[in-house]
Design an enzyme around this catalytic site. Sequence first.
Site, short mmCIF file in Angstrom:
data_model
loop_
_atom_site.label_atom_id
_atom_site.label_comp_id
_atom_site.label_asym_id
_atom_site.label_seq_id
_atom_site.Cartn_x
_atom_site.Cartn_y
_atom_site.Cartn_z
N ASP A 5 0.84 -1.20 0.00
CA ASP A 5 0.00 0.00 0.00
C ASP A 5 0.88 1.25 0.00
O ASP A 5 2.05 1.20 0.40
CB ASP A 5 -0.88 0.04 1.26
CG ASP A 5 -1.86 -1.12 1.29
OD1 ASP A 5 -2.16 -1.68 0.22
OD2 ASP A 5 -2.31 -1.46 2.41
N1 URA Z 1 -1.28 -5.96 3.85
C1 URA Z 1 -1.76 -4.70 3.86
O1 URA Z 1 -2.79 -4.43 4.44
N2 URA Z 1 -1.08 -3.75 3.20
C2 URA Z 1 0.09 -3.98 2.56
O2 URA Z 1 0.68 -3.06 1.99
C3 URA Z 1 0.58 -5.29 2.56
C4 URA Z 1 -0.13 -6.26 3.21
#
Ligand code: URA
Length: 245
Positions: free
Chosen positions: A107
Amino acid sequence: MSAKIRLDKLLAHMGYGTRSEIKKAVKQGKVLVNDKVAKDSGLIIDPKLATVVFEGQTVVYRDVVYLMLNKPPGVISATEDGRERTVIDLLEPEDRLLSPFPVGRLDKDTVGLLLLTNDGQLAHELLSPRKHVPKTYEALVRGAVDDQDRIQFEAGVTLDDGYKTMPAELVIVDRENREDAIYSTIRLTIKEGKFHQVKRMFEAVGKKVVFLKRLSMGALELDQTLAEGDYRELTAEELASLAHR
Ligand code: URA
């Protein structure tokens, strides 16, 4: 890349300059091919067989690239985007020449280990849902993460879209009282990669991830000496450990 290639194209690929800079260097006699001064930058060579020396430096040919990035917050895991800065924008121009792409997504606000490569086969193996490659994250969670959560994560939790997660390993590292709430530092290893999975798993048990960092993916561990935003090539050992999983 085909087996044979123009000399100037090879040198441009390997980061020795633009085609016109390379043409100039050839004209000036600064490029040797098999111990002879190259006369033509359009010379067709087999890069795996020819010995090319540029300004006294032997050119090591390769057509694959493997980079470990400590992803900083605020950039997206994509190769290009009209509006947002991407992880590729963090690379030096010469490291973009072989067109690496991120293996999977973190993310925008997640930090930590991200592999960038142009090796589609390796990327496929690491991302294939059937391979169950473990990924370990460290997170700061608002709420008191407890043994009950650990047991639930081991059994699988149901996400907001009804999906039941595979068994995941939760380790509670630390807990601290802050003014607004109790916060927990945890490590979580998951063997799948649903959208926002770690955040949604904690939402499923009524808690909120406020910081998320990926520590490892399969055998590849984040080099903790890399500052956020920094990257380096994988070592031969790291590459071998990934390839032979
Ligand atoms: N899980 C999440 O919620 N975000 C990420 O970036 C990776 C795994």
